[in-house]
Design a protein around this motif. Structure first.
Motif, PDB file in Angstrom:
ATOM      1  N   ILE A  91       0.836  -1.205   0.000  1.00 40.34           N
ATOM      2  CA  ILE A  91       0.000   0.000   0.000  1.00 40.34           C
ATOM      3  C   ILE A  91       0.870   1.256   0.000  1.00 40.34           C
ATOM      4  N   LYS A  92       1.929   1.248   0.781  1.00 45.82           N
ATOM      5  CA  LYS A  92       2.838   2.396   0.816  1.00 45.82           C
ATOM      6  C   LYS A  92       3.494   2.585  -0.556  1.00 45.82           C
ATOM      7  N   LEU A  93       3.903   1.489  -1.198  1.00 42.82           N
ATOM      8  CA  LEU A  93       4.474   1.562  -2.539  1.00 42.82           C
ATOM      9  C   LEU A  93       3.461   2.156  -3.513  1.00 42.82           C
ATOM     10  N   ALA A  94       2.215   1.673  -3.470  1.00 48.17           N
ATOM     11  CA  ALA A  94       1.169   2.152  -4.377  1.00 48.17           C
ATOM     12  C   ALA A  94       0.907   3.645  -4.160  1.00 48.17           C
ATOM     13  N   LYS A  95       0.849   4.078  -2.910  1.00 46.50           N
ATOM     14  CA  LYS A  95       0.616   5.498  -2.621  1.00 46.50           C
ATOM     15  C   LYS A  95       1.779   6.351  -3.106  1.00 46.50           C
ATOM     16  N   SER A  96       3.004   5.852  -2.949  1.00 47.53           N
ATOM     17  CA  SER A  96       4.179   6.583  -3.439  1.00 47.53           C
ATOM     18  C   SER A  96       4.146   6.700  -4.960  1.00 47.53           C
ATOM     19  N   LEU A  97       3.783   5.614  -5.640  1.00 48.26           N
ATOM     20  CA  LEU A  97       3.662   5.658  -7.101  1.00 48.26           C
ATOM     21  C   LEU A  97       2.574   6.638  -7.535  1.00 48.26           C
ATOM     22  N   SER A  98       1.470   6.626  -6.812  1.00 48.27           N
ATOM     23  CA  SER A  98       0.360   7.521  -7.119  1.00 48.27           C
ATOM     24  C   SER A  98       0.786   8.980  -6.999  1.00 48.27           C
ATOM     25  N   MET A  99       1.525   9.302  -5.939  1.00 49.89           N
ATOM     26  CA  MET A  99       2.003  10.674  -5.759  1.00 49.89           C
ATOM     27  C   MET A  99       3.025  11.030  -6.848  1.00 49.89           C
ATOM     28  N   PHE A 100       3.952  10.118  -7.127  1.00 48.19           N
ATOM     29  CA  PHE A 100       4.982  10.364  -8.139  1.00 48.19           C
ATOM     30  C   PHE A 100       4.367  10.626  -9.506  1.00 48.19           C
ATOM     31  N   MET A 101       3.349   9.850  -9.860  1.00 53.84           N
ATOM     32  CA  MET A 101       2.717   9.961 -11.172  1.00 53.84           C
ATOM     33  C   MET A 101       1.545  10.959 -11.174  1.00 53.84           C
ATOM     34  N   ASN A 102       1.263  11.582 -10.039  1.00 54.39           N
ATOM     35  CA  ASN A 102       0.151  12.530  -9.877  1.00 54.39           C
ATOM     36  C   ASN A 102      -1.165  11.915 -10.376  1.00 54.39           C
ATOM     37  N   GLN A 103      -1.512  10.780  -9.771  1.00 50.58           N
ATOM     38  CA  GLN A 103      -2.706  10.045 -10.151  1.00 50.58           C
ATOM     39  C   GLN A 103      -3.884  10.396  -9.252  1.00 50.58           C
ATOM     40  N   GLU A 104      -5.062  10.400  -9.836  1.00 52.74           N
ATOM     41  CA  GLU A 104      -6.291  10.604  -9.072  1.00 52.74           C
ATOM     42  C   GLU A 104      -6.557   9.371  -8.200  1.00 52.74           C
ATOM     43  N   ASN A 105      -6.359   8.195  -8.777  1.00 55.73           N
ATOM     44  CA  ASN A 105      -6.563   6.917  -8.091  1.00 55.73           C
ATOM     45  C   ASN A 105      -5.572   5.900  -8.614  1.00 55.73           C
ATOM     46  N   ILE A 106      -5.378   4.865  -7.818  1.00 54.96           N
ATOM     47  CA  ILE A 106      -4.548   3.736  -8.220  1.00 54.96           C
ATOM     48  C   ILE A 106      -5.244   2.486  -7.680  1.00 54.96           C
ATOM     49  N   LEU A 107      -5.204   1.405  -8.419  1.00 61.59           N
ATOM     50  CA  LEU A 107      -5.890   0.183  -8.018  1.00 61.59           C
ATOM     51  C   LEU A 107      -4.889  -0.837  -7.484  1.00 61.59           C
ATOM     52  N   VAL A 108      -5.178  -1.371  -6.283  1.00 59.82           N
ATOM     53  CA  VAL A 108      -4.370  -2.442  -5.696  1.00 59.82           C
ATOM     54  C   VAL A 108      -5.286  -3.640  -5.501  1.00 59.82           C
ATOM     55  N   ILE A 109      -4.855  -4.789  -6.022  1.00 59.33           N
ATOM     56  CA  ILE A 109      -5.622  -6.028  -5.915  1.00 59.33           C
ATOM     57  C   ILE A 109      -4.751  -7.045  -5.192  1.00 59.33           C
ATOM     58  N   LYS A 110      -5.345  -7.782  -4.256  1.00 57.02           N
ATOM     59  CA  LYS A 110      -4.628  -8.828  -3.530  1.00 57.02           C
ATOM     60  C   LYS A 110      -5.380 -10.141  -3.742  1.00 57.02           C
ATOM     61  N   HIS A 111      -4.650 -11.168  -4.197  1.00 57.86           N
ATOM     62  CA  HIS A 111      -5.236 -12.494  -4.446  1.00 57.86           C
ATOM     63  C   HIS A 111      -4.470 -13.555  -3.646  1.00 57.86           C
ATOM     64  N   ALA A 112      -5.205 -14.454  -3.050  1.00 57.13           N
ATOM     65  CA  ALA A 112      -4.576 -15.686  -2.565  1.00 57.13           C
ATOM     66  C   ALA A 112      -4.501 -16.613  -3.769  1.00 57.13           C
ATOM     67  N   LEU A 113      -3.381 -17.292  -3.942  1.00 54.45           N
ATOM     68  CA  LEU A 113      -3.277 -18.191  -5.093  1.00 54.45           C
ATOM     69  C   LEU A 113      -2.414 -19.396  -4.760  1.00 54.45           C
ATOM     70  N   LYS A 114      -2.579 -20.391  -5.582  1.00 51.72           N
ATOM     71  CA  LYS A 114      -1.715 -21.557  -5.528  1.00 51.72           C
ATOM     72  C   LYS A 114      -0.915 -21.562  -6.816  1.00 51.72           C
ATOM     73  N   ALA A 115       0.401 -21.597  -6.664  1.00 55.07           N
ATOM     74  CA  ALA A 115       1.268 -21.455  -7.829  1.00 55.07           C
ATOM     75  C   ALA A 115       2.324 -22.534  -7.856  1.00 55.07           C
ATOM     76  N   GLU A 116       2.694 -22.893  -9.053  1.00 55.13           N
ATOM     77  CA  GLU A 116       3.787 -23.838  -9.239  1.00 55.13           C
ATOM     78  C   GLU A 116       4.576 -23.383 -10.465  1.00 55.13           C
ATOM     79  N   PHE A 117       5.865 -23.229 -10.314  1.00 57.65           N
ATOM     80  CA  PHE A 117       6.718 -22.866 -11.434  1.00 57.65           C
ATOM     81  C   PHE A 117       7.202 -24.158 -12.091  1.00 57.65           C
ATOM     82  N   CYS A 118       6.994 -24.273 -13.374  1.00 58.76           N
ATOM     83  CA  CYS A 118       7.331 -25.500 -14.098  1.00 58.76           C
ATOM     84  C   CYS A 118       8.483 -25.262 -15.044  1.00 58.76           C
TER      85      CYS A 118
END
Length: 105
Positions: free
Chosen positions: A78-105
């Protein structure tokens, strides 16, 4: 398969007041890639074309980036997203969090 978390940060590249790119998607992508490499954080960056309804009623389309971070991180997303938003002078920024199961093949 391993249980993990994925975060996505979606950020537009247009300045919210000027409605044009002051930092283009290539520059932002390189800056973010350097940051994640130095922090040893697994990431992917996708270039997108996005659109949204601006608070003044205009529908805006712009180049955007989707930053995907998978796994445990030593950074506050969230802190990273807010910093990016300020740097890019954005009105909004979207952050999505997913639980996932992953396997690298």
């Amino acid at each position: 398969m391993n249980a993990s978390i994925e975060y996505q940060i979606i950020i537009g590249c247009n300045d919210s007041q000027l409605r044009q790119e002051l930092v283009d998607d290539n520059e932002l992508s390189e800056m973010l890639s350097d940051f994640f490499r130095k922090k040893h954080i697994d990431f992917s960056i996708l270039r997108l074309k996005g659109g949204y309804l601006h608070e003044d009623g205009w529908f805006i389309t712009e180049n955007s980036l989707c930053i995907s971070i998978v796994g445990d991180t030593s950074i506050d997303i969230i802190k990273l997203a807010k910093s990016l938003s300020m740097f890019m002078n954005q009105e909004n920024i979207l952050v999505i969090k997913h639980a996932l199961k992953a396997e690298f093949c």
